[in-house]
Motif scaffolding. Sequence first.
Motif, PDB file in Angstrom:
ATOM      1  N   CYS A 181       0.846  -1.319  -0.025  1.00  0.00           N
ATOM      2  CA  CYS A 181       0.077  -0.097  -0.242  1.00  0.00           C
ATOM      3  C   CYS A 181       0.921   1.159   0.006  1.00  0.00           C
ATOM      4  O   CYS A 181       1.988   1.221   0.489  1.00  0.00           O
ATOM      5  N   THR A 214      -6.791   5.304  -0.398  1.00  0.00           N
ATOM      6  CA  THR A 214      -5.234   4.509   0.015  1.00  0.00           C
ATOM      7  C   THR A 214      -5.171   3.839  -1.188  1.00  0.00           C
ATOM      8  O   THR A 214      -5.707   3.023  -1.452  1.00  0.00           O
ATOM      9  N   PHE A 216      -3.468   0.701  -3.288  1.00  0.00           N
ATOM     10  CA  PHE A 216      -2.898  -0.679  -3.025  1.00  0.00           C
ATOM     11  C   PHE A 216      -2.495  -1.114  -4.387  1.00  0.00           C
ATOM     12  O   PHE A 216      -3.018  -1.054  -5.236  1.00  0.00           O
ATOM     13  N   LYS A 235      -6.994   1.055   5.416  1.00  0.00           N
ATOM     14  CA  LYS A 235      -6.037   0.208   5.056  1.00  0.00           C
ATOM     15  C   LYS A 235      -5.915  -0.972   6.048  1.00  0.00           C
ATOM     16  O   LYS A 235      -5.618  -1.150   7.104  1.00  0.00           O
ATOM     17  N   ILE A 240      -6.701  -5.599   1.486  1.00  0.00           N
ATOM     18  CA  ILE A 240      -5.477  -6.181   0.742  1.00  0.00           C
ATOM     19  C   ILE A 240      -5.996  -7.227   0.006  1.00  0.00           C
ATOM     20  O   ILE A 240      -5.616  -7.687  -0.992  1.00  0.00           O
TER      21      ILE A 240
END
Length: 388
Positions: A181, A214, A216, A235, A240
Motif C-alpha cells: 500500500c 489509499t 494498493f 487500510k 488487501i
Amino acid sequence: MSGAERRAFQAAMTLKYCQQGNARQAERVFGWGRETVQLGLNEHRTGVICQGAQAACSGDKLWEEKHPEVAQALWGLAELHSQQDPTFRTLLSYTRLTAAEALKQLRALGFQEDQLPSSSTMAEVLNRNGYRLRKVLKAKPLKKLPETDAIFANIKEKDGNPLEDENSVDGGRVKRLSIDCKATVNIGDYSRGGKTRGDACASDHDMGCEEKYTPFGIVDEDKGALYLTFGSSFKTSDFIADSLMGWWENTSEQERAAIAHIQIKVDNGPESSGVRTQFLKRLMDFVDHTRKIVQLLYYPPYHSKYNPIERCWGILEQHWNGAKLVTAETMLEWAKSMTWKGIQPVVNLSKTVYQKGISLSKVEMQAIEARLERNPILPKWDILIRPS
C-alpha cells in the motif's frame, strides 16, 4: 522520456495548460526550453517528426536491442540488486550491481562472449536504463535485525523457483507478485510540494481533507503489469485480500491454468505481517478459492524499499507531481495514464467500507496454523499455504 516522445508530451501539456499552445508560457510555468516546446508543437501540428543528428547519422542498434534475451536476463539481475530513490525526486533505480558482476552472472546463466558487451559498454547500458551504481544515504535502514541477511538470502534463493516437493509439480510455472500500500492520497485543492501545473494555486498542507484514498498495488514481475486499487476506507487486511482477489478475477483462464503456485513479496506491515491473524485467514480463503499454492516472502523491517512495488510508487509520484487531484475521477485518470515498463496499469476504485481491528482468537487460529507451512529457520518471513 527523450527525443520525439518528450517533445510530444511537452506539446500536449502546453496545448492543455498554456493558452492552447503558448511556448513562452510553457517555459515560464514548466521550465522547458521554448524552442524545444515550439518544435514539439510543430511536430504535433504537421505530423512530421524531426530526427536528431545521432539518429539520422547512425543506423546501429543499441546493445539491448541487438540482444533482447540477454537484456531481459540483465534487467532481472538488476532488479534483484536495486531500490527506488526513496525521496521520489528521480526515477532512477540505485543498484549495487557492478558491470563486472553483471557480466559474471550473465556468463553463469550460459550466455556466450559474443552476446556480451565489454565492461565499459555494460556500465553504459545499466546507466541509460536507469540503474545507477551508487548508494542512497538517506535510504540507509534505521535498524537491522539479526535475521536480515538470512531473509534476503532466502528471498534470492526462492525467487521464481518452483517448489522442490513432488506435490507442487503440475507442469505450471511460478507467478511472482509484489504487493504493498502507498501513503493516503488527499482529494482536493492540493498538489505535491505546493506546486501545480498551470497558473492556478494549490495548497501544500492538509487543512482537514475529508475525502482520502489509499492506493494498493500489485506488480506482476513476470509480465511487468501493474494493478492498482484505490480504497475509500481503511487500510486493512480485508482490503488487501479483496484487492488480491480482484487481481485474480482480472486474470484470464489461460493464464490461471499456467500457474503452478504464486509467490507474493510483501512488506512486514501491520496489516499483512506473518502473524496478522485476519490476513492469514483471508490468504487461506484466497488459496482455497484459487486452488493455487501461495508462498509469502516477507522483507525485513526498515527494508521495504527493496520490494519491487516501491519503484512503481516512485513513478506514480513523479507522474502526477504538480497535478491537482480535485476529484476521485481525476486521481483515477492520472493513475491510468502512467506507464510501468511501457504498460499502463489496470486501475480500480473500491467503495467498500472496512472495519479495523478484526482479529481471530487463539482457538480459531489453531486450525489455520495447522495448515501454514512456516520456514523452520525464518517462520515469520517465509510462509507456504496449500489448498485444502
